[in-house]
Design a protein around this motif. Sequence first.
Motif, PDB file in Angstrom:
ATOM      1  N   THR A   1       8.928   6.222  -1.939  1.00 18.48           N
ATOM      2  CA  THR A   1       8.254   6.416  -3.225  1.00 18.48           C
ATOM      3  C   THR A   1       6.913   5.716  -3.317  1.00 18.48           C
ATOM      4  O   THR A   1       6.117   6.049  -4.204  1.00 18.48           O
ATOM      5  CB  THR A   1       9.149   5.902  -4.359  1.00 18.48           C
ATOM      6  N   CYS A   2       6.641   4.758  -2.429  1.00 18.75           N
ATOM      7  CA  CYS A   2       5.421   3.967  -2.574  1.00 18.75           C
ATOM      8  C   CYS A   2       4.767   3.678  -1.234  1.00 18.75           C
ATOM      9  O   CYS A   2       5.426   3.642  -0.184  1.00 18.75           O
ATOM     10  CB  CYS A   2       5.726   2.634  -3.282  1.00 18.75           C
ATOM     11  N   PHE A   3       3.471   3.452  -1.307  1.00 23.25           N
ATOM     12  CA  PHE A   3       2.651   3.057  -0.168  1.00 23.25           C
ATOM     13  C   PHE A   3       2.239   1.600  -0.395  1.00 23.25           C
ATOM     14  O   PHE A   3       1.686   1.268  -1.444  1.00 23.25           O
ATOM     15  CB  PHE A   3       1.434   3.970  -0.068  1.00 23.25           C
ATOM     16  N   PHE A   4       2.513   0.722   0.564  1.00 23.56           N
ATOM     17  CA  PHE A   4       2.302  -0.712   0.401  1.00 23.56           C
ATOM     18  C   PHE A   4       1.172  -1.191   1.313  1.00 23.56           C
ATOM     19  O   PHE A   4       1.149  -0.872   2.502  1.00 23.56           O
ATOM     20  CB  PHE A   4       3.567  -1.492   0.746  1.00 23.56           C
ATOM     21  N   VAL A   5       0.267  -1.994   0.753  1.00 19.23           N
ATOM     22  CA  VAL A   5      -0.786  -2.654   1.525  1.00 19.23           C
ATOM     23  C   VAL A   5      -0.662  -4.156   1.256  1.00 19.23           C
ATOM     24  O   VAL A   5      -0.696  -4.585   0.093  1.00 19.23           O
ATOM     25  CB  VAL A   5      -2.189  -2.166   1.125  1.00 19.23           C
ATOM     26  N   MET A   6      -0.497  -4.956   2.300  1.00 16.67           N
ATOM     27  CA  MET A   6      -0.266  -6.389   2.110  1.00 16.67           C
ATOM     28  C   MET A   6      -1.573  -7.119   1.781  1.00 16.67           C
ATOM     29  O   MET A   6      -2.571  -6.994   2.516  1.00 16.67           O
ATOM     30  CB  MET A   6       0.360  -7.006   3.360  1.00 16.67           C
ATOM     31  N   LEU A   7      -1.545  -7.879   0.706  1.00 18.79           N
ATOM     32  CA  LEU A   7      -2.710  -8.662   0.283  1.00 18.79           C
ATOM     33  C   LEU A   7      -2.667 -10.072   0.840  1.00 18.79           C
ATOM     34  O   LEU A   7      -3.691 -10.632   1.228  1.00 18.79           O
ATOM     35  CB  LEU A   7      -2.769  -8.702  -1.251  1.00 18.79           C
ATOM     36  N   ARG A   8      -1.512 -10.660   0.859  1.00 15.88           N
ATOM     37  CA  ARG A   8      -1.341 -11.988   1.475  1.00 15.88           C
ATOM     38  C   ARG A   8       0.144 -12.175   1.779  1.00 15.88           C
ATOM     39  O   ARG A   8       1.007 -11.529   1.174  1.00 15.88           O
ATOM     40  CB  ARG A   8      -1.820 -13.096   0.536  1.00 15.88           C
ATOM     41  N   GLY A   9       0.442 -13.058   2.749  1.00 16.77           N
ATOM     42  CA  GLY A   9       1.822 -13.327   3.112  1.00 16.77           C
ATOM     43  C   GLY A   9       2.126 -12.934   4.547  1.00 16.77           C
ATOM     44  O   GLY A   9       1.235 -12.937   5.404  1.00 16.77           O
ATOM     45  N   ALA A  10       3.358 -12.583   4.817  1.00 23.79           N
ATOM     46  CA  ALA A  10       3.792 -12.182   6.163  1.00 23.79           C
ATOM     47  C   ALA A  10       5.020 -11.299   6.018  1.00 23.79           C
ATOM     48  O   ALA A  10       5.872 -11.529   5.151  1.00 23.79           O
ATOM     49  CB  ALA A  10       4.118 -13.400   7.029  1.00 23.79           C
ATOM     50  N   VAL A  11       5.121 -10.288   6.861  1.00 17.50           N
ATOM     51  CA  VAL A  11       6.213  -9.323   6.778  1.00 17.50           C
ATOM     52  C   VAL A  11       6.783  -9.040   8.161  1.00 17.50           C
ATOM     53  O   VAL A  11       6.137  -9.295   9.183  1.00 17.50           O
ATOM     54  CB  VAL A  11       5.740  -7.996   6.138  1.00 17.50           C
ATOM     55  N   ALA A  12       8.006  -8.503   8.149  1.00 16.57           N
ATOM     56  CA  ALA A  12       8.661  -8.063   9.384  1.00 16.57           C
ATOM     57  C   ALA A  12       9.152  -6.635   9.184  1.00 16.57           C
ATOM     58  O   ALA A  12       9.759  -6.322   8.162  1.00 16.57           O
ATOM     59  CB  ALA A  12       9.819  -8.976   9.742  1.00 16.57           C
ATOM     60  N   LEU A  13       8.882  -5.773  10.161  1.00 11.58           N
ATOM     61  CA  LEU A  13       9.294  -4.371  10.128  1.00 11.58           C
ATOM     62  C   LEU A  13      10.486  -4.210  11.068  1.00 11.58           C
ATOM     63  O   LEU A  13      10.462  -4.711  12.201  1.00 11.58           O
ATOM     64  CB  LEU A  13       8.145  -3.478  10.581  1.00 11.58           C
ATOM     65  N   SER A  14      11.545  -3.520  10.647  1.00 15.64           N
ATOM     66  CA  SER A  14      12.738  -3.382  11.479  1.00 15.64           C
ATOM     67  C   SER A  14      13.341  -1.993  11.311  1.00 15.64           C
ATOM     68  O   SER A  14      13.027  -1.264  10.370  1.00 15.64           O
ATOM     69  CB  SER A  14      13.778  -4.444  11.112  1.00 15.64           C
TER      70      SER A  14
END
Length: 492
Positions: free
Chosen positions: A46-59
């Motif tokens: 439902t949404c498109f995400f663009v990271m502004l700050r922080g850290a993420v993990a894709l799995s």
Amino acid sequence: MTPDGLRTLFLFEALDRDKLEWLAERGRVEHRPAGSAVFAEGEPATCFFVMLRGAVALSRRLHGDDIEISRTDHRGVYAGAVQSYLGDRVEQVYQHSLRALVDTDFFVLPADEFATAVRTWFPMALHLLEGLFFGARASSVLLGERERLIALGSLSAGLTHELNNPAAAAVRATAALRERVAGMRHKLAMIADGRLDGSRLRALVELQDAAVERAAEAPQLAALAATDAEDGLADWLDEHGVQGAWDLSPTLVSGGIDARWLAAVGEAVGAENLEAAVRWIAYSVDTELLMGEIDDAVGRVSDLVGAARQYAQLDRAPQQTVDVHELLDATLVMLQAKVPPGVRLVKEYDRGLPRIPAFAAELNQVWTNLLDNALGAMDGSGTLTVRTRGDGRHLLVEVGDTGHGIPPEVRPRIFEPFFTTKPVGEGTGLGLDISYRIVVNRHRGDIRVESRPGDTRFVVCLPLTGPEEEGPEEEGPDEGAADRVASAKGGQ
């Protein structure tokens, strides 16, 4: 989110003011606390995400396990509904799961708004992306299946070839054993027909047991020493009237039997029964040696099956703590039939290296690709070197060959998907690309190559700690482009 703030993100930096304002009006900023899920695989995209700050993990979810694909703290990376512009031609669900590693902020755009923007602002790019997506997906599926089938067929052929040798040896030994047992029954009837009294028969049985023990522990003689021993024993047998001495002596010598020991047999049973007793002893020794051959052949089959299980890793967890040397040895066994007689294999293992957390089956695929390429580069002759070492923080696996080398103009492209230097129909160009993804994306490691004619070395660098034990990857000043590529490949 203001238009000026959006312009600081690499994805939007080239858009004009009107488009930035359009995005700012329709998007929103959302916060995700550390450890929380941003979206989950299989949910509607439902949404498109663009990271502004922080850290993420894709799995991704695979056979009940969450397999981490990548993690990053690079500002501007994106994920989510990146294929919404394709509409209902593809299933609009999240293909991955995204998790916030630390407190993270996102610019969030609804999927339908993102699709409208792409279709309206970039009509030509939309057609190009559609063609690229569907064409690449079809090619990847077809070539990937072909690559796996070729690899499976090659490994299966090699394994069946290796299994055939010990299996055939066991069959031959079993047939010979059946003949020896039949001969023993015949000789037993001759010995036990009343010509031997009870004490002599008992002594013969004790000598038979001793002969079997000697055969089990008999040392392997050199060819010249064995020939001399056989000649001497044959002369002794001829002198004592034993027929067929030249047939009996090789078996007796292989079982550690000499003339002095046979003299004890003669004293125990009498000179008139010596030949029957010697043949009885020879049958016993030959039977023990044949059973040893069968045991060795069955053991080799068991070892090959064990190597196949180690290679496939079908009955084990995807990620586990492994000994890299066991994985390398299992892969070498599987590829043994592909090693030409003119190629010398050199293994230089540092056995002091620790076990590391890794996806074992996937690393075996890396070793298969590197070893197969090395064998192909040597054209049937040369030296294949497999070396392991450590540098304190990493475990290094080096696969080297003495082939013609990789030309300098080709070297920068060897990890590109579908790029191959093999003739048409012989290579898909996916082996090194798959290996790179497994080492870099899955294991947070690195793969390097050094090559000149006669000396090509691929070095796989694996961290001693698993992906789950590391924080977000730190990037150098020139790694942004690579990170964008990784984000685009791992998007949605």
